[in-house]
Design a protein around this motif. Structure first.
Motif, short mmCIF file in Angstrom:
data_model
loop_
_atom_site.label_atom_id
_atom_site.label_comp_id
_atom_site.label_asym_id
_atom_site.label_seq_id
_atom_site.Cartn_x
_atom_site.Cartn_y
_atom_site.Cartn_z
N GLY A 166 38.94 42.28 36.77
CA GLY A 166 39.91 41.85 35.78
C GLY A 166 39.47 40.59 35.06
O GLY A 166 39.63 40.46 33.83
N LYS A 167 38.89 39.66 35.80
CA LYS A 167 38.44 38.39 35.21
C LYS A 167 37.38 38.62 34.15
O LYS A 167 37.45 38.07 33.04
CB LYS A 167 37.88 37.49 36.32
CG LYS A 167 37.26 36.20 35.83
CD LYS A 167 36.74 35.36 37.00
CE LYS A 167 36.07 34.08 36.50
NZ LYS A 167 35.59 33.23 37.64
N LEU A 226 48.33 42.25 42.23
CA LEU A 226 47.24 41.92 41.32
C LEU A 226 47.40 42.66 39.99
O LEU A 226 47.28 42.06 38.92
CB LEU A 226 45.89 42.30 41.96
CG LEU A 226 44.66 42.08 41.07
CD1 LEU A 226 44.43 40.60 40.82
CD2 LEU A 226 43.42 42.72 41.69
N LEU A 265 47.87 40.98 36.29
CA LEU A 265 46.90 41.23 35.23
C LEU A 265 47.50 42.00 34.06
O LEU A 265 47.08 41.84 32.91
CB LEU A 265 45.69 42.00 35.79
CG LEU A 265 44.77 41.20 36.71
CD1 LEU A 265 43.70 42.12 37.29
CD2 LEU A 265 44.12 40.03 35.98
N LEU A 322 40.00 43.75 47.05
CA LEU A 322 40.91 42.80 46.41
C LEU A 322 40.18 41.79 45.52
O LEU A 322 40.40 41.73 44.32
CB LEU A 322 41.73 42.07 47.46
CG LEU A 322 42.77 41.08 46.93
CD1 LEU A 322 43.73 41.75 45.97
CD2 LEU A 322 43.52 40.42 48.08
N LEU A 323 39.28 41.01 46.11
CA LEU A 323 38.57 40.02 45.30
C LEU A 323 37.68 40.69 44.27
O LEU A 323 37.56 40.22 43.13
CB LEU A 323 37.76 39.09 46.20
CG LEU A 323 38.59 38.21 47.13
CD1 LEU A 323 37.69 37.36 48.01
CD2 LEU A 323 39.54 37.31 46.33
N TYR A 337 43.20 50.51 39.24
CA TYR A 337 42.69 50.29 40.59
C TYR A 337 43.12 51.42 41.52
O TYR A 337 44.02 52.20 41.19
CB TYR A 337 43.20 48.95 41.12
CG TYR A 337 42.73 47.75 40.34
CD1 TYR A 337 41.39 47.42 40.28
CD2 TYR A 337 43.64 46.93 39.65
CE1 TYR A 337 40.95 46.31 39.56
CE2 TYR A 337 43.21 45.82 38.92
CZ TYR A 337 41.86 45.52 38.89
OH TYR A 337 41.43 44.42 38.17
N TRP A 391 39.86 41.71 41.49
CA TRP A 391 40.21 40.55 40.66
C TRP A 391 39.03 40.13 39.78
O TRP A 391 39.22 39.80 38.60
CB TRP A 391 40.62 39.39 41.57
CG TRP A 391 40.86 38.10 40.83
CD1 TRP A 391 41.92 37.79 40.03
CD2 TRP A 391 39.99 36.96 40.80
NE1 TRP A 391 41.77 36.51 39.52
CE2 TRP A 391 40.59 35.99 39.98
CE3 TRP A 391 38.76 36.68 41.41
CZ2 TRP A 391 40.00 34.76 39.74
CZ3 TRP A 391 38.18 35.44 41.17
CH2 TRP A 391 38.80 34.49 40.35
#
Length: 237
Positions: A116-117, A155, A159, A109-110, A129, A113
């Motif tokens: 994506g960031k 998520l 995004l 998960l993180l 994903y 993310w």
């Protein structure tokens, strides 16, 4: 520009996808935590590669690794994330160590993310994903994994709006014969035989089944914010 960046491409579904994309004459970079596994995967892929193969060692649970990854590869058309760390995460929640639960979230998960960031402004086509059937069919022994996989849907939706026109999607496999099963500590073949008898498709999935699903998502420019289920009908039974 790199055609495809596969995070978790050193084995299993990610490696199968790399083979598939190389057969399409795409240039592929595979990413993973193990230098040895990446080297072995690259040697295997280069024997029949139509495109170019690169490797980068990185842990997507570490922000500095993710930032460095995109600094190194530069512009990329497609990113696919298949990385997962489920060691020690199966069993009743009362028996799962918090460190194992955090490792699942850090990667699934993180880490997703963070991709994506740091992909913002670097990726031109899509991010995809990988979740899984346990998000929809939890069985009492995979709760934290189910939670992480389920959260990937939200998520990707967020995004898809934030990074548009870059497309963001999720491929959700069912039971697939991959090395992840070796981390679970169960009689894999007995479990596969039982599940195959229950599934409408009548068999367990292969890594090539999932690779073809990823390819369809990468190719379709009108699919975004979507979960593609590739589970042999598991959600129906």
């Amino acid at each position: 520009m790199t055609d495809a960046l596969i995070i978790g491409g050193g084995s299993g579904m990610g490696l199968a996808l790399a083979r598939t994309l190389l057969a399409e004459h795409m240039d592929v970079t595979i990413v993973g935590r193990s230098a040895d596994r990446l080297a072995a995967a690259r040697a295997e892929l280069e024997t029949a590669a139509e495109g170019r193969v690169g490797t980068v060692r990185a842990d997507i649970g570490r922000e500095e690794d993710v930032a460095g990854l995109f600094d190194r590869v530069g512009p990329v058309e497609h990113v696919v994330v298949t990385a997962a760390d489920v060691t020690g995460a199966y069993g009743p929640s009362t028996g799962v160590a918090s460190s194992a639960a955090r490792a699942v979230l850090d990667t699934k998960l993180l880490g997703a993310w963070l991709v994506g960031k740091h992909a913002a402004g670097r990726v031109t086509g899509s991010i995809t994903y990988t979740s899984g059937i346990n998000a929809y069919r939890p069985n009492g022994s995979n709760t934290i994994v189910a939670a992480a996989n389920g959260a990937l849907t939200s998520l990707a939706s967020g995004l898809a709006v934030e990074l548009a026109p870059v497309r963001v999607n999720v491929v959700s496999p069912g039971w697939v014969d991959t090395p992840v099963w070796d981390q679970i500590g169960m009689d894999k073949q007995a479990a596969f035989t039982d599940m195959a008898g229950r599934l409408p498709a009548g068999r367990i999935g292969t890594v090539d089944d999932i690779a073809q699903a990823f390819l369809s998502v990468l190719r379709n420019g009108f699919v975004t914010g979507t979960v593609l289920h590739v589970d042999g009908g598991h959600r129906l039974v």
